[in-house]
Each structure stands twice: as structure tokens, then as C-alpha cells.
Write a protein that holds these residues in place. Sequence first.
Motif, PDB file in Angstrom:
ATOM      1  N   SER A 306      49.443  42.226  40.037  1.00  0.00           N
ATOM      2  CA  SER A 306      50.163  43.462  39.722  1.00  0.00           C
ATOM      3  C   SER A 306      50.981  43.341  38.443  1.00  0.00           C
ATOM      4  O   SER A 306      51.547  44.326  37.985  1.00  0.00           O
ATOM      5  CB  SER A 306      51.091  43.831  40.883  1.00  0.00           C
ATOM      6  OG  SER A 306      52.000  42.765  41.121  1.00  0.00           O
ATOM      7  N   THR A 307      51.057  42.134  37.878  1.00  0.00           N
ATOM      8  CA  THR A 307      51.784  41.936  36.623  1.00  0.00           C
ATOM      9  C   THR A 307      50.809  41.623  35.489  1.00  0.00           C
ATOM     10  O   THR A 307      49.654  41.271  35.723  1.00  0.00           O
ATOM     11  CB  THR A 307      52.785  40.758  36.724  1.00  0.00           C
ATOM     12  OG1 THR A 307      52.051  39.526  36.760  1.00  0.00           O
ATOM     13  CG2 THR A 307      53.665  40.879  37.959  1.00  0.00           C
ATOM     14  N   SER A 308      51.321  41.702  34.282  1.00  0.00           N
ATOM     15  CA  SER A 308      50.509  41.384  33.096  1.00  0.00           C
ATOM     16  C   SER A 308      50.609  39.913  32.705  1.00  0.00           C
ATOM     17  O   SER A 308      50.152  39.523  31.638  1.00  0.00           O
ATOM     18  CB  SER A 308      50.967  42.250  31.913  1.00  0.00           C
ATOM     19  OG  SER A 308      52.336  41.971  31.605  1.00  0.00           O
ATOM     20  N   ALA A 309      51.183  39.090  33.578  1.00  0.00           N
ATOM     21  CA  ALA A 309      51.505  37.699  33.226  1.00  0.00           C
ATOM     22  C   ALA A 309      50.296  36.917  32.727  1.00  0.00           C
ATOM     23  O   ALA A 309      50.412  36.102  31.804  1.00  0.00           O
ATOM     24  CB  ALA A 309      52.132  36.990  34.429  1.00  0.00           C
ATOM     25  N   ALA A 310      49.133  37.138  33.350  1.00  0.00           N
ATOM     26  CA  ALA A 310      47.950  36.346  32.995  1.00  0.00           C
ATOM     27  C   ALA A 310      46.985  37.097  32.079  1.00  0.00           C
ATOM     28  O   ALA A 310      45.985  36.520  31.633  1.00  0.00           O
ATOM     29  CB  ALA A 310      47.211  35.928  34.268  1.00  0.00           C
ATOM     30  N   ARG A 311      47.256  38.344  31.783  1.00  0.00           N
ATOM     31  CA  ARG A 311      46.267  39.199  31.118  1.00  0.00           C
ATOM     32  C   ARG A 311      45.785  38.629  29.784  1.00  0.00           C
ATOM     33  O   ARG A 311      44.585  38.577  29.518  1.00  0.00           O
ATOM     34  CB  ARG A 311      46.846  40.598  30.913  1.00  0.00           C
ATOM     35  CG  ARG A 311      45.852  41.605  30.340  1.00  0.00           C
ATOM     36  CD  ARG A 311      46.415  43.018  30.387  1.00  0.00           C
ATOM     37  NE  ARG A 311      45.440  43.987  29.954  1.00  0.00           N
ATOM     38  CZ  ARG A 311      45.442  44.583  28.769  1.00  0.00           C
ATOM     39  NH1 ARG A 311      46.405  44.302  27.894  1.00  0.00           N
ATOM     40  NH2 ARG A 311      44.510  45.469  28.449  1.00  0.00           N
ATOM     41  N   ASP A 312      46.706  38.172  28.955  1.00  0.00           N
ATOM     42  CA  ASP A 312      46.326  37.711  27.623  1.00  0.00           C
ATOM     43  C   ASP A 312      45.563  36.385  27.651  1.00  0.00           C
ATOM     44  O   ASP A 312      44.947  36.005  26.652  1.00  0.00           O
ATOM     45  CB  ASP A 312      47.558  37.585  26.729  1.00  0.00           C
ATOM     46  CG  ASP A 312      48.156  38.939  26.362  1.00  0.00           C
ATOM     47  OD1 ASP A 312      47.449  39.952  26.539  1.00  0.00           O
ATOM     48  OD2 ASP A 312      49.318  38.970  25.920  1.00  0.00           O
ATOM     49  N   GLU A 317      35.753  39.905  29.152  1.00  0.00           N
ATOM     50  CA  GLU A 317      34.866  40.044  30.303  1.00  0.00           C
ATOM     51  C   GLU A 317      35.622  39.838  31.608  1.00  0.00           C
ATOM     52  O   GLU A 317      35.427  40.582  32.579  1.00  0.00           O
ATOM     53  CB  GLU A 317      33.723  39.038  30.214  1.00  0.00           C
ATOM     54  CG  GLU A 317      32.724  39.137  31.369  1.00  0.00           C
ATOM     55  CD  GLU A 317      31.613  38.112  31.266  1.00  0.00           C
ATOM     56  OE1 GLU A 317      30.751  38.078  32.155  1.00  0.00           O
ATOM     57  OE2 GLU A 317      31.597  37.330  30.289  1.00  0.00           O
ATOM     58  N   GLU A 318      36.518  38.848  31.636  1.00  0.00           N
ATOM     59  CA  GLU A 318      37.326  38.597  32.836  1.00  0.00           C
ATOM     60  C   GLU A 318      38.288  39.745  33.095  1.00  0.00           C
ATOM     61  O   GLU A 318      38.505  40.142  34.244  1.00  0.00           O
ATOM     62  CB  GLU A 318      38.079  37.276  32.681  1.00  0.00           C
ATOM     63  CG  GLU A 318      37.183  36.052  32.749  1.00  0.00           C
ATOM     64  CD  GLU A 318      37.856  34.780  32.268  1.00  0.00           C
ATOM     65  OE1 GLU A 318      37.366  33.690  32.611  1.00  0.00           O
ATOM     66  OE2 GLU A 318      38.878  34.869  31.537  1.00  0.00           O
ATOM     67  N   GLN A 319      38.869  40.287  32.024  1.00  0.00           N
ATOM     68  CA  GLN A 319      39.756  41.437  32.179  1.00  0.00           C
ATOM     69  C   GLN A 319      39.006  42.642  32.736  1.00  0.00           C
ATOM     70  O   GLN A 319      39.486  43.343  33.627  1.00  0.00           O
ATOM     71  CB  GLN A 319      40.384  41.804  30.833  1.00  0.00           C
ATOM     72  CG  GLN A 319      41.390  40.812  30.302  1.00  0.00           C
ATOM     73  CD  GLN A 319      41.978  41.256  28.972  1.00  0.00           C
ATOM     74  OE1 GLN A 319      41.868  42.415  28.572  1.00  0.00           O
ATOM     75  NE2 GLN A 319      42.606  40.327  28.272  1.00  0.00           N
ATOM     76  N   ASP A 320      37.810  42.867  32.200  1.00  0.00           N
ATOM     77  CA  ASP A 320      37.019  44.012  32.630  1.00  0.00           C
ATOM     78  C   ASP A 320      36.650  43.903  34.104  1.00  0.00           C
ATOM     79  O   ASP A 320      36.640  44.903  34.834  1.00  0.00           O
ATOM     80  CB  ASP A 320      35.755  44.112  31.776  1.00  0.00           C
ATOM     81  CG  ASP A 320      34.997  45.401  32.001  1.00  0.00           C
ATOM     82  OD1 ASP A 320      35.619  46.481  31.922  1.00  0.00           O
ATOM     83  OD2 ASP A 320      33.783  45.351  32.278  1.00  0.00           O
ATOM     84  N   LYS A 321      36.386  42.708  34.552  1.00  0.00           N
ATOM     85  CA  LYS A 321      35.948  42.499  35.933  1.00  0.00           C
ATOM     86  C   LYS A 321      37.045  42.829  36.936  1.00  0.00           C
ATOM     87  O   LYS A 321      36.761  43.205  38.073  1.00  0.00           O
ATOM     88  CB  LYS A 321      35.470  41.048  36.118  1.00  0.00           C
ATOM     89  CG  LYS A 321      34.547  40.845  37.302  1.00  0.00           C
ATOM     90  CD  LYS A 321      33.858  39.511  37.238  1.00  0.00           C
ATOM     91  CE  LYS A 321      32.831  39.381  38.348  1.00  0.00           C
ATOM     92  NZ  LYS A 321      32.094  38.098  38.294  1.00  0.00           N
ATOM     93  N   VAL A 322      38.323  42.699  36.525  1.00  0.00           N
ATOM     94  CA  VAL A 322      39.428  43.018  37.441  1.00  0.00           C
ATOM     95  C   VAL A 322      40.171  44.293  37.001  1.00  0.00           C
ATOM     96  O   VAL A 322      41.298  44.551  37.422  1.00  0.00           O
ATOM     97  CB  VAL A 322      40.406  41.834  37.573  1.00  0.00           C
ATOM     98  CG1 VAL A 322      39.711  40.656  38.237  1.00  0.00           C
ATOM     99  CG2 VAL A 322      41.014  41.423  36.229  1.00  0.00           C
TER     100      VAL A 322
END
Length: 355
Positions: A306-312, A317-322
Motif C-alpha cells: 500500500s506504500t510506494s516504498a519499493a516502487r522505484d 514489468e514488475e510494476q505493471d504486474k502489481v
Amino acid sequence: MFRRDFIKSAMAGTALGALGPAARAIASTDILWMTWENLAKDDYLAPFLNSRDISITKTFIGTDDEQFAKLRAGGASSVDLITPGLDKVEYYTASDLLQPIDFDKVPNAALLYNTFKNTSLGKVDGETYGIPFYWGINPIVYRADLMDEEPDWSVFFEGDAYNGKLAMRDYALEGIMIAAMYLGIPEDEMFHMDDKQLGEIKKVLMIQKSKLRTYWNSIGDLTNLFATGEVVCAFSWVPPYYDLRAKGIEMGMAKPKQGVIGWCDTIAVPKDVSGARLDATFELVNYLLGPEYGKMLAVGGPYAQSTSAARDSLSEEEQDKVFIKDLAVMDNFVWKQNPPRYNDWVALWNEVKAS
């Protein structure tokens, strides 16, 4: 119920395990976490345990109802952390089972996506009792090789091209929400519909039933129906999309602009947790909302924090999958809530199915 007795009881009914080597048993503080098995994998939690004098005992749940029943039966005095659905937190607070989240002890909560900061769910009188933890969507999944264009909710109510090749989950709450989104009923009215609105819902659900191949209960069964082409489009969970693409079938996933049903589980702290256990529990909560855990959850789940902590730290492709590559998907979220007249919803749903 004493803590050791609760653990014995949990072992009899669910999977239970302690994390880390045997030496962890003598850690100064032990946390008992009641959660879903997929969230408490040893490798997900190893960085937390390896850097602290804390051990974690975990007991796994099969349903949110099971978790709620265990807390009401005395577990609230023995469990340190639970994982209720965002729409279920109100049941726990109504039974006085939770304490508010101390945000001073959870600095990673500052990184919550705005959708989760702004939701009224999980809160009572401005206090947060269930902090959003991980989430996903329930989209439309379809055979892109067997449909002419990307569908929206209207495919389940209009036209004849796919009659007998559509599927809907057999769940009154989601089924009626979808009908309401199709009819354009606003979210702030959706869960409080009057008799006239429910009458309109019934009419379109009767139309929908005439177009369906089936109401599904098992995601495995739905996946098989997609694979054989018996179903070309369904309100679905995400797994069939990835499972069948991996087998070479051209699949599509639609996120209708009329609204996307989002799901979210929270982390919540039972009322009686205090002292060193409470401090250690909030340390764990902060870790669960942080970058190390978030990246492992996204890659291994795949689920989004629920946080952006790991987004960057994730590839596109990994971002798109979640679903965090394009955060605009959150603009159309409709969260499940508990309608005051839910018995009437269930009765309506069963009447349509029996017609």
C-alpha cells in the motif's frame, strides 16, 4: 486464554511456525502474527529478524471470518498482529478488539498511496485501526484472440455476440456492485440502495443471467473454461490472465472506467497488546510497509504494498504486474463495503440465479 494455550489451539486448527533458527526462541520479544500464509514467508521476514532481538510466531488463517471468530473467542489477548480485510475492520472495531495505529511508530506509513490515505474504511472517528497493507484488483479477464475489442461491464448486459460464453463470480456483493457500476449508480449510494434501485439491479441481473455460461466459484474451474474457449470473458481474479498467457494463450485484462473492484487487506493490532510486545509489533508493521519487504512481495507474490516504498526498486514489468506502473488505475477503484441491507442483496442474487 493464555498465550501458550492460544498457540496450542492454533496449532490444532491452522499451520503454525516460528521464524528463524532455534536461537530465536530465546529472543527477548516474541510476536504472534495471525495472517495469510503467502504474506509470512521466511525469506520475506528474514531481514527483519536478522537485525532485531525479536522472534515471530505465525498462525495462518483460511478466511477473514475465521480470524474474527478466533479473536472474539479470546485470541485478542494473545495475538499481536492480524490481517483483516479493509472492508472487515468495522466488525473488529464494533467488538472493541483493536487499538488505533500509532503512526509515530510507523514512519513508512507516510509513503501510503493517496488512495489508501484518503479512504474512510478501516477508520473510526478519525483514528486508523486497520492500516492498508497490500492490495490488488478484480478485473475483467478475456480471451483477446476470441473477442473483437477490450470489454467493459456492458459486455455482461448488452449485445448478443458473446451469449453463453460469459462468466460471473457467484458472490452477491460483487455481482450487485458490478450491476450498480453498469447502471451508473454512484459509489456513495451503491451500498445504500433503496427498493427502486435494487429493482433496477434485479432487471439487469436477469438480463445478465441469460448471457452467462456459468457462475464460477473456483478460479481453477474458470481457468479451465478459458483454456477450452467455453468462456471468453469473465469477471475474474488475476491468476487466469497470467497462467494462460504463460501457456501461449492470448489473454487480455480490462479495467473498466465505470469502476474497478479493488481489494485490500490491512494490518491491525489487537487491543490488549502493550509494552515491549507493542513496540516490537509496530516495528514489524513499519517493516511490512517498507522497501525490503515490499520488493520481495511484489516479485514473489506478485502483490503490491500500500506504500510506494519499493516502487522505484522494481522494473517496469514488475510494476505493471502489481498495477503500480500506472497509478491512474486507483482513480477508478470501488472498494467493497458492507451494505446494511446485505440480506436483501443475497436474497435478490439468489432469486435471479433461481429464475
